[in-house]
Design a protein around this motif. Structure first.
Motif, PDB file in Angstrom:
ATOM      1  N   MET A  65       0.737  -1.144   0.128  1.00  0.00           N
ATOM      2  CA  MET A  65      -0.049   0.083  -0.040  1.00  0.00           C
ATOM      3  C   MET A  65       1.065   1.045  -0.132  1.00  0.00           C
ATOM      4  O   MET A  65       0.384   2.390   0.403  1.00  0.00           O
ATOM      5  CB  MET A  65      -0.832  -0.049   1.350  1.00  0.00           C
ATOM      6  N   ASP A  66       1.941   1.002  -0.354  1.00  0.00           N
ATOM      7  CA  ASP A  66       3.034   2.402  -0.478  1.00  0.00           C
ATOM      8  C   ASP A  66       3.043   3.063  -1.983  1.00  0.00           C
ATOM      9  O   ASP A  66       3.632   3.940  -1.999  1.00  0.00           O
ATOM     10  CB  ASP A  66       4.526   1.995  -0.268  1.00  0.00           C
ATOM     11  N   ARG A  67       1.726   2.651  -2.746  1.00  0.00           N
ATOM     12  CA  ARG A  67       1.611   3.530  -4.106  1.00  0.00           C
ATOM     13  C   ARG A  67       0.371   3.370  -4.239  1.00  0.00           C
ATOM     14  O   ARG A  67      -0.308   2.091  -4.036  1.00  0.00           O
ATOM     15  CB  ARG A  67       2.606   3.135  -5.193  1.00  0.00           C
ATOM     16  N   PRO A  68      -0.616   4.124  -5.144  1.00  0.00           N
ATOM     17  CA  PRO A  68      -1.857   4.061  -5.368  1.00  0.00           C
ATOM     18  C   PRO A  68      -2.244   2.791  -6.427  1.00  0.00           C
ATOM     19  O   PRO A  68      -1.221   2.350  -7.144  1.00  0.00           O
ATOM     20  CB  PRO A  68      -2.216   5.214  -6.337  1.00  0.00           C
ATOM     21  N   ARG A  69      -3.171   1.816  -5.888  1.00  0.00           N
ATOM     22  CA  ARG A  69      -3.413   0.818  -6.887  1.00  0.00           C
ATOM     23  C   ARG A  69      -4.896   1.022  -7.670  1.00  0.00           C
ATOM     24  O   ARG A  69      -5.742   1.585  -6.981  1.00  0.00           O
ATOM     25  CB  ARG A  69      -3.402  -0.473  -5.672  1.00  0.00           C
ATOM     26  N   ILE A  70      -4.971   0.329  -8.651  1.00  0.00           N
ATOM     27  CA  ILE A  70      -6.102   0.421  -9.590  1.00  0.00           C
ATOM     28  C   ILE A  70      -6.811  -1.000  -9.141  1.00  0.00           C
ATOM     29  O   ILE A  70      -6.537  -1.974  -9.645  1.00  0.00           O
ATOM     30  CB  ILE A  70      -5.865   0.682 -10.921  1.00  0.00           C
ATOM     31  N   MET A  71      -8.128  -0.479  -8.843  1.00  0.00           N
ATOM     32  CA  MET A  71      -9.162  -1.824  -8.861  1.00  0.00           C
ATOM     33  C   MET A  71     -10.170  -1.776 -10.054  1.00  0.00           C
ATOM     34  O   MET A  71     -10.642  -0.684 -10.069  1.00  0.00           O
ATOM     35  CB  MET A  71      -9.916  -1.872  -7.381  1.00  0.00           C
ATOM     36  N   ALA A 101      -5.035  -3.077 -14.387  1.00  0.00           N
ATOM     37  CA  ALA A 101      -5.738  -3.045 -13.279  1.00  0.00           C
ATOM     38  C   ALA A 101      -4.797  -4.229 -12.195  1.00  0.00           C
ATOM     39  O   ALA A 101      -4.690  -5.086 -12.793  1.00  0.00           O
ATOM     40  CB  ALA A 101      -7.084  -3.890 -13.346  1.00  0.00           C
ATOM     41  N   GLU A 102      -4.938  -4.114 -11.020  1.00  0.00           N
ATOM     42  CA  GLU A 102      -3.945  -4.849 -10.173  1.00  0.00           C
ATOM     43  C   GLU A 102      -5.096  -5.720  -9.232  1.00  0.00           C
ATOM     44  O   GLU A 102      -4.378  -6.518  -8.537  1.00  0.00           O
ATOM     45  CB  GLU A 102      -3.327  -3.901  -9.372  1.00  0.00           C
TER      46      GLU A 102
END
Length: 328
Positions: A65-71, A101-102
């Motif tokens: 969670m140390d960078r933005p993630r795309i759902m 998407a991750e």
């Protein structure tokens, strides 16, 4: 009795005394919020609050969670407000992963305003093929309010449960999640989809939503769900007016005080079209990206979107702009 105080970290572009949630955003000061009082700026907060605001968040389904993630949103429904019935869900899952998407969030029941409840067997039948197609490509989240649907999805390979009711709909859902040991996203909603937009009211929408999420977290932990496996979502558009949505988005960094990753779901929502002049939901990608960029600046970790390629491109640019230049 002393009124409760809420400390919103004020993000800054560069530097800062502390790192927000162990991530990419720094802060040095706080906006102090109290019910019935005007906000004021302060340089310090109690140690326990500062600890919650700065502690690195646990990984979610193996993703730091140390960078933005795309759902990426996969609607296995015929009636979703934005793209219901517009694609084959299994093919869409693969397409969204190719686009960047991750996480894949797969749902079989529309929760748009006015939507009616879907039978459990129908919801399960809708989501299982998409889960089977997506689970080998990226971590799969099951978007459901129902324990039996969550259990079937977990058995099929889902590794996150995303409950838009925040444990208010099905009393058995918390136990299913606790037994699985998987992460749970708790979203705030006022009311149910059929009636939630009829006349939503709050005393102070930001603080009311904060308190409600905190209470839902307590319920989840009492059921055996670990605190480091909880994600919170303020529920933009779920029992909220345009003014409520904007108030939450302006101060969304306050929710870091809950000590969890924050998920934001604003994609293509009605208020974006109303403000941005985009009547049709598929035309709201630029407005959605604008809100996403503002939320990233406030340290929000997970962004649930329809238009994955556009957001992946935008986040790459944000990351490049935030990198320190060599030799500086």
């Amino acid at each position: 009795m002393t009124a409760r105080q809420y400390f919103r970290p004020i993000p800054q572009d560069r530097g800062g005394r502390w790192r927000l949630a162990g991530g990419w955003t720094g802060f040095s000061r706080f906006e102090l919020l109290e019910r019935g009082q005007p906000p004021r700026i302060t340089d310090d907060a109690p140690a326990e609050i500062l600890d919650r605001l700065t502690a690195p968040r646990a990984p979610l389904a193996g993703l730091s969670m140390d960078r933005p993630r795309i759902m990426g949103i996969v609607n296995a429904t015929p009636d979703s407000f934005s793209d219901g019935g517009a694609y084959d869900p299994a093919a869409q899952a693969a397409r969204l992963v190719r686009d960047g998407a991750e996480i894949l969030d797969i749902g079989g029941e529309s929760t748009r305003p006015g939507a009616t409840e879907v039978a459990i067997a129908d919801e399960i039948a809708r989501v299982l093929p998409a889960i089977d197609a997506g689970r080998h490509l990226a971590p799969v989240s099951i978007d459901t309010r129902k324990a039996r649907v969550a259990k079937a999805a977990i058995d099929a390979g889902a590794v996150i449960v995303n409950d838009v009711s925040g444990l208010d709909f099905d009393p058995d859902l918390a136990d299913v999640v606790a037994r699985s040991g998987l992460p749970l996203c708790l979203m705030h909603a006022q009311g149910v989809p059929q009636t939630m937009q009829d006349d939503p009211r709050y005393d102070d929408v930001v603080l009311d939503v904060y308190d409600a999420l905190e209470e839902r977290m307590r319920r989840a932990m009492a059921a055996g769900i670990r605190a480091d496996r909880i994600v919170v979502d303020p529920g933009i558009g779920f029992g909220k007016t345009q003014a409520h949505n904007l108030a939450i988005l302006r101060r969304i960094s306050v929710f870091h005080g809950l000590g969890c990753p924050i998920l934001l779901g604003v994609s293509r929502k009605r208020f974006i079209g109303a403000i941005g002049g985009a009547e049709q939901a598929p035309d709201r990608a630029p407005g959605t990206l604008a809100v996403t960029v503002a939320a990233v600046a406030q340290g929000v970790q997970i962004h649930r979107v329809h238009d994955v390629a556009e957001h992946a491109q935008g986040l790459r640019l944000i990351a490049a702009l935030n990198e320190e230049e060599a030799g500086t």
